[in-house]
Write a protein that holds these residues in place. Structure first.
Motif, PDB file in Angstrom:
ATOM      1  N   ALA A 180      -7.869 -16.112   6.415  1.00  0.00           N
ATOM      2  CA  ALA A 180      -6.705 -15.530   5.692  1.00  0.00           C
ATOM      3  C   ALA A 180      -6.604 -13.766   5.248  1.00  0.00           C
ATOM      4  O   ALA A 180      -7.610 -13.424   4.785  1.00  0.00           O
ATOM      5  CB  ALA A 180      -6.316 -16.162   4.434  1.00  0.00           C
ATOM      6  N   ASP A 181      -5.554 -13.229   5.836  1.00  0.00           N
ATOM      7  CA  ASP A 181      -5.493 -11.776   5.525  1.00  0.00           C
ATOM      8  C   ASP A 181      -5.011 -11.892   4.175  1.00  0.00           C
ATOM      9  O   ASP A 181      -4.001 -12.277   3.816  1.00  0.00           O
ATOM     10  CB  ASP A 181      -4.449 -11.279   6.485  1.00  0.00           C
ATOM     11  CG  ASP A 181      -4.212  -9.913   6.043  1.00  0.00           C
ATOM     12  OD1 ASP A 181      -4.598  -9.073   5.298  1.00  0.00           O
ATOM     13  OD2 ASP A 181      -2.934  -9.320   6.809  1.00  0.00           O
ATOM     14  N   CYS A 182      -5.661 -11.476   3.239  1.00  0.00           N
ATOM     15  CA  CYS A 182      -5.350 -11.303   1.852  1.00  0.00           C
ATOM     16  C   CYS A 182      -5.033  -9.987   1.155  1.00  0.00           C
ATOM     17  O   CYS A 182      -4.968  -9.669   0.008  1.00  0.00           O
ATOM     18  CB  CYS A 182      -6.453 -12.275   0.785  1.00  0.00           C
ATOM     19  SG  CYS A 182      -6.559 -14.012   1.254  1.00  0.00           S
ATOM     20  N   SER A 234      -1.457  -1.076   8.055  1.00  0.00           N
ATOM     21  CA  SER A 234      -2.397   0.147   8.865  1.00  0.00           C
ATOM     22  C   SER A 234      -1.760   0.833   9.852  1.00  0.00           C
ATOM     23  O   SER A 234      -2.118   1.953   9.751  1.00  0.00           O
ATOM     24  CB  SER A 234      -3.739  -0.508   9.173  1.00  0.00           C
ATOM     25  OG  SER A 234      -4.174  -1.335   7.977  1.00  0.00           O
ATOM     26  N   PHE A 235      -0.541   0.500  10.329  1.00  0.00           N
ATOM     27  CA  PHE A 235      -0.286   1.056  11.594  1.00  0.00           C
ATOM     28  C   PHE A 235       0.914   1.847  10.871  1.00  0.00           C
ATOM     29  O   PHE A 235       1.565   2.619  11.826  1.00  0.00           O
ATOM     30  CB  PHE A 235       0.228   0.130  12.654  1.00  0.00           C
ATOM     31  CG  PHE A 235      -1.166  -0.518  13.206  1.00  0.00           C
ATOM     32  CD1 PHE A 235      -2.132   0.473  13.840  1.00  0.00           C
ATOM     33  CD2 PHE A 235      -1.413  -1.802  13.491  1.00  0.00           C
ATOM     34  CE1 PHE A 235      -3.323  -0.449  14.217  1.00  0.00           C
ATOM     35  CE2 PHE A 235      -2.510  -2.410  13.653  1.00  0.00           C
ATOM     36  CZ  PHE A 235      -3.569  -1.741  14.110  1.00  0.00           C
ATOM     37  N   VAL A 236       1.594   2.001   9.910  1.00  0.00           N
ATOM     38  CA  VAL A 236       2.508   2.392   9.426  1.00  0.00           C
ATOM     39  C   VAL A 236       2.221   3.973   8.893  1.00  0.00           C
ATOM     40  O   VAL A 236       1.241   4.079   8.037  1.00  0.00           O
ATOM     41  CB  VAL A 236       3.323   1.787   8.280  1.00  0.00           C
ATOM     42  CG1 VAL A 236       4.422   2.857   7.548  1.00  0.00           C
ATOM     43  CG2 VAL A 236       3.777   0.543   8.721  1.00  0.00           C
ATOM     44  N   ALA A 238     -15.150  -8.186   4.111  1.00  0.00           N
ATOM     45  CA  ALA A 238     -14.628  -6.910   3.261  1.00  0.00           C
ATOM     46  C   ALA A 238     -13.880  -5.874   4.309  1.00  0.00           C
ATOM     47  O   ALA A 238     -15.046  -5.677   5.309  1.00  0.00           O
ATOM     48  CB  ALA A 238     -15.683  -6.379   2.563  1.00  0.00           C
ATOM     49  N   ARG A 239     -12.796  -5.615   4.365  1.00  0.00           N
ATOM     50  CA  ARG A 239     -12.130  -4.839   5.358  1.00  0.00           C
ATOM     51  C   ARG A 239     -12.244  -3.411   4.998  1.00  0.00           C
ATOM     52  O   ARG A 239     -11.832  -2.741   4.012  1.00  0.00           O
ATOM     53  CB  ARG A 239     -10.621  -5.230   5.546  1.00  0.00           C
ATOM     54  CG  ARG A 239      -9.828  -4.446   6.230  1.00  0.00           C
ATOM     55  CD  ARG A 239      -8.810  -5.212   6.970  1.00  0.00           C
ATOM     56  NE  ARG A 239      -7.424  -4.361   7.057  1.00  0.00           N
ATOM     57  CZ  ARG A 239      -6.320  -4.934   7.558  1.00  0.00           C
ATOM     58  NH1 ARG A 239      -6.257  -6.439   7.648  1.00  0.00           N
ATOM     59  NH2 ARG A 239      -5.298  -4.200   7.901  1.00  0.00           N
ATOM     60  N   ILE A 240     -12.838  -2.428   5.972  1.00  0.00           N
ATOM     61  CA  ILE A 240     -12.744  -1.251   5.605  1.00  0.00           C
ATOM     62  C   ILE A 240     -11.650  -0.495   6.301  1.00  0.00           C
ATOM     63  O   ILE A 240     -11.291  -0.472   7.568  1.00  0.00           O
ATOM     64  CB  ILE A 240     -14.101  -0.566   6.343  1.00  0.00           C
ATOM     65  CG1 ILE A 240     -15.252  -1.539   5.897  1.00  0.00           C
ATOM     66  CG2 ILE A 240     -14.394   0.700   6.150  1.00  0.00           C
ATOM     67  CD1 ILE A 240     -16.384  -1.258   6.985  1.00  0.00           C
ATOM     68  N   SER A 252      -4.289 -15.798   9.594  1.00  0.00           N
ATOM     69  CA  SER A 252      -2.951 -15.751   8.703  1.00  0.00           C
ATOM     70  C   SER A 252      -2.539 -14.367   8.494  1.00  0.00           C
ATOM     71  O   SER A 252      -2.993 -13.744   7.599  1.00  0.00           O
ATOM     72  CB  SER A 252      -3.330 -16.569   7.525  1.00  0.00           C
ATOM     73  OG  SER A 252      -2.091 -16.464   6.593  1.00  0.00           O
ATOM     74  N   SER A 253      -1.833 -13.860   9.196  1.00  0.00           N
ATOM     75  CA  SER A 253      -1.625 -12.349   9.359  1.00  0.00           C
ATOM     76  C   SER A 253      -0.433 -11.982   8.398  1.00  0.00           C
ATOM     77  O   SER A 253       0.723 -12.427   8.545  1.00  0.00           O
ATOM     78  CB  SER A 253      -1.098 -12.014  10.679  1.00  0.00           C
ATOM     79  OG  SER A 253      -0.348 -10.740  10.609  1.00  0.00           O
ATOM     80  N   GLY A 254      -0.838 -11.019   7.651  1.00  0.00           N
ATOM     81  CA  GLY A 254       0.045 -10.595   6.500  1.00  0.00           C
ATOM     82  C   GLY A 254       1.434 -10.120   7.150  1.00  0.00           C
ATOM     83  O   GLY A 254       2.539 -10.021   6.847  1.00  0.00           O
ATOM     84  N   LEU A 255       1.048  -9.159   8.260  1.00  0.00           N
ATOM     85  CA  LEU A 255       2.297  -8.607   8.956  1.00  0.00           C
ATOM     86  C   LEU A 255       3.010  -9.365   9.746  1.00  0.00           C
ATOM     87  O   LEU A 255       4.291  -9.373   9.491  1.00  0.00           O
ATOM     88  CB  LEU A 255       1.524  -7.708  10.212  1.00  0.00           C
ATOM     89  CG  LEU A 255       2.588  -7.128  11.436  1.00  0.00           C
ATOM     90  CD1 LEU A 255       3.443  -6.067  10.674  1.00  0.00           C
ATOM     91  CD2 LEU A 255       1.885  -6.438  12.475  1.00  0.00           C
ATOM     92  N   GLU A 256       2.364 -10.570  10.377  1.00  0.00           N
ATOM     93  CA  GLU A 256       3.385 -11.579  10.859  1.00  0.00           C
ATOM     94  C   GLU A 256       4.159 -12.537   9.643  1.00  0.00           C
ATOM     95  O   GLU A 256       5.303 -12.576  10.234  1.00  0.00           O
ATOM     96  CB  GLU A 256       2.385 -12.581  11.635  1.00  0.00           C
ATOM     97  CG  GLU A 256       1.940 -11.994  13.018  1.00  0.00           C
ATOM     98  CD  GLU A 256       1.811 -13.192  14.002  1.00  0.00           C
ATOM     99  OE1 GLU A 256       2.456 -14.298  14.059  1.00  0.00           O
ATOM    100  OE2 GLU A 256       1.321 -12.938  15.210  1.00  0.00           O
TER     101      GLU A 256
HETATM  102  C1  SPV Z   1      -2.372  -8.136   9.662  1.00  0.00           C
HETATM  103  O1  SPV Z   1      -2.317  -8.829  10.764  1.00  0.00           O
HETATM  104  O2  SPV Z   1      -1.484  -8.043   8.852  1.00  0.00           O
HETATM  105  C2  SPV Z   1      -3.288  -7.344   9.732  1.00  0.00           C
HETATM  106  C3  SPV Z   1      -3.934  -6.640  10.819  1.00  0.00           C
HETATM  107  O3  SPV Z   1      -3.574  -6.998   8.670  1.00  0.00           O
HETATM  108  S1  SPV Z   1      -2.991  -5.094  11.150  1.00  0.00           S
HETATM  109  O4  SPV Z   1      -1.553  -5.400  11.167  1.00  0.00           O
HETATM  110  O5  SPV Z   1      -3.407  -4.729  12.385  1.00  0.00           O
HETATM  111  O6  SPV Z   1      -3.234  -4.144  10.198  1.00  0.00           O
END
Ligand code: SPV
Ligand code: MG
Length: 309
Positions: free
Chosen positions: A90-92, A129-131, A163-165, A51-55
């Protein structure tokens, strides 16, 4: 009356995810932002859905920087979990606040049938993370408190806490990434996610080389996409997440289709390339609805004629 075995599940999503982790081989997830996307991932053969926060943010026409509330994201994640038989991870984001927010989050996500929650060690409000720009990290001890809070709030031991680093994303180097991972593992994380950007998999492979074997590692090869899931698995990764490829594929496909319709004044040129309505009906579960109608609805006009499954 005989029990209904067509809809009951013998396993929770969390238990099924733990089974996948216990098996040999790499677990592959695809990102989604609605139940339709989750079903496409399941049909394609992915082991689970991210479940992608970005999407989800993008689907609302918003940047991915903690603008959406926990409830908004949970509504989508829960709907996706209900639509598929594969586990939902889930991406929380940062956990929506401090350790107390994390506890509330875990209780709600667990009730919604989510198999795992992933929280990242960035400061709220985080930025994707990619911004380029601000990628500030939470102090290690504070983040360990969130992991412990997540563990303590879960009702059953099954829900996995990832846990995401973000140390590599923040440019803090491998030593800090490994030290943070170690602290998070000690705090009780069920898995760590090492995130990285750049087009070479080298930093992730280096992390995996130095990582302890007893805590599984999750990777997200968005920018370093030339390495295969099998190669990542051979290097020690347990789960590979293709986090946003469905969204990006949809953006390209829809743009091309819309351009062609306006260019030609009709849709004929693209009809062979777009899904037929029968596929839409199938993804909606119309055949199952028809079966239920035949079984349970007494009287009235049928909702549909015979539909292909
Ligand atoms: C997302 O899909 O929202 C992620 C992964 O957290 S990323 O976009 O690569 O950071
Ligand atoms: Mg995210």
């Amino acid at each position: 009356m005989t029990p209904d075995t067509t809809t009951s599940r013998t396993h929770t999503g969390a238990a099924r995810l733990r089974e996948l982790f216990a098996r040999p081989g790499v677990v592959r997830l695809a990102g989604a932002h609605n139940p339709l996307g989750a079903r496409l991932a399941e049909r394609a053969g992915f082991d689970g859905v991210w479940s992608s926060g970005l999407e989800i943010s993008a689907s609302q026409g918003l940047p991915d920087c903690d603008l959406l509330t926990m409830s908004e994201l949970l509504a989508v994640a829960g709907a996706m979990a209900a639509a598929v038989d594969v586990p939902l991870v889930a991406d929380c984001d940062t956990g929506y606040g401090n350790a107390l927010n994390v506890m509330h989050m875990v209780r709600r996500y667990e009730r919604a049938g989510i198999a795992a929650v992933s929280i990242e060690d960035k400061v709220f409000p985080k930025v994707n993370s990619f911004v380029p720009g601000r990628q500030d990290l939470t102090p290690v001890d504070e983040f360990c408190g969130k992991i412990e809070a997540a563990r303590s709030a879960r009702h059953s031991g099954d829900l996995m806490v990832i846990a995401r680093i973000e140390a590599l994303i923040a440019g803090r180097g491998m030593d800090e990434a490994l030290a943070r991972g170690e602290a998070y593992a000690e705090a009780g994380a069920d898995a760590v996610l090492i995130h990285a950007k750049g087009d070479a998999p080298r930093p992730v492979l280096e992390f995996l080389r130095h990582w302890r074997p007893d805590v599984p590692v999750v990777v997200v090869p968005t920018t370093y996409h030339t390495i295969t899931a099998a190669e990542l698995g051979a290097a020690g990764a347990k789960m590979v997440i293709y986090a946003n490829h469905g969204l990006r594929a949809a953006i390209s496909a829809v743009t091309q289709a819309f351009d062609a319709i306006l260019r030609d004044g009709r849709s004929t040129a693209i009809e062979e390339r777009i899904a037929p309505l029968s596929t839409v009906f199938s993804l909606q579960g119309l055949a199952e609805l028809k079966q239920d109608e035949e079984r349970f609805v007494r009287g009235g006009v049928p909702v549909a004629g015979q539909v292909a499954s």
